[in-house]
Motif scaffolding. Structure first.
Motif, mmCIF file in Angstrom:
data_model
loop_
_atom_site.group_PDB
_atom_site.id
_atom_site.type_symbol
_atom_site.label_atom_id
_atom_site.label_comp_id
_atom_site.label_asym_id
_atom_site.label_seq_id
_atom_site.Cartn_x
_atom_site.Cartn_y
_atom_site.Cartn_z
ATOM 1 N N CYS A 81 -19.364 -24.244 69.626
ATOM 2 C CA CYS A 81 -18.817 -25.587 69.463
ATOM 3 C C CYS A 81 -19.968 -26.590 69.339
ATOM 4 O O CYS A 81 -20.924 -26.536 70.105
ATOM 5 C CB CYS A 81 -17.937 -25.931 70.665
ATOM 6 N N CYS B 140 -19.738 -28.809 72.969
ATOM 7 C CA CYS B 140 -19.950 -28.210 74.300
ATOM 8 C C CYS B 140 -20.755 -26.912 74.243
ATOM 9 O O CYS B 140 -21.118 -26.372 75.280
ATOM 10 C CB CYS B 140 -18.617 -27.964 74.999
ATOM 11 N N ARG C 168 -19.990 -23.945 73.721
ATOM 12 C CA ARG C 168 -19.343 -22.672 74.061
ATOM 13 C C ARG C 168 -19.020 -21.950 72.756
ATOM 14 O O ARG C 168 -18.818 -22.590 71.723
ATOM 15 C CB ARG C 168 -18.044 -22.924 74.842
ATOM 16 N N CYS D 110 -14.644 -26.500 69.320
ATOM 17 C CA CYS D 110 -13.544 -25.814 69.985
ATOM 18 C C CYS D 110 -12.348 -26.769 69.999
ATOM 19 O O CYS D 110 -12.507 -27.984 69.894
ATOM 20 C CB CYS D 110 -13.935 -25.399 71.407
ATOM 21 N N CYS E 238 -12.537 -29.686 72.679
ATOM 22 C CA CYS E 238 -13.398 -30.837 72.365
ATOM 23 C C CYS E 238 -12.789 -31.670 71.236
ATOM 24 O O CYS E 238 -12.753 -32.902 71.312
ATOM 25 C CB CYS E 238 -14.799 -30.385 71.950
HETATM 26 ZN ZN ZN Z 1 -16.264 -27.654 72.703
#
Ligand code: ZN
Length: 122
Positions: free
Chosen positions: A10, A13, A15, A62, A65
């Protein structure tokens, strides 16, 4: 797919996102579901300016987010402001948007909106 192949994390973030393959989603999406996020909001006049060569306006994000950004942004605007902006852009609740093809500059976007009585700040 191209963004995911380049880096599956992402943009916000960091991830690792998940590609999903559901034709019909029901219930809440996976928070890590890969989505395309627009760096420049649809509420912002810059969105309607032609992209410069090599300019990156879409990122992999993601779902969590992407959704959180969109909710926060919409909540930050008044109802009147959301309607005003939507009339110029592609969220138009009343038919044809004012701007269909991206323009060269923000000034042109603002002028075009102004012609229709839609006043925005850049
Ligand atoms: Zn994210």
């Amino acid at each position: 797919m191209a963004l995911f192949a380049k880096d599956p994390r992402c943009h916000w973030c960091k991830r690792t996102t998940k590609l999903t393959n559901d034709a019909y989603m029901s219930g809440n999406p996976d928070p890590l579901m890969a989505t395309i996020d627009h760096v420049v909001s649809r509420y912002h006049p810059h969105r309607w300016v032609k992209q410069k060569e090599g300019e990156q306006r879409k990122v992999l994000a993601c779902y969590e987010c992407n959704h959180a950004r969109s909710v926060a942004e919409t909540n930050a605007l008044s109802r009147a402001e959301i309607l005003r902006r939507s009339q110029g852009f592609n969220l138009n609740p009343k038919g044809k948007p004012v701007i269909i093809k991206p323009l060269e500059t923000v000034e042109e976007v603002l002028a075009k909106m102004g012609e229709r009585g839609i006043l925005l700040k850049a």
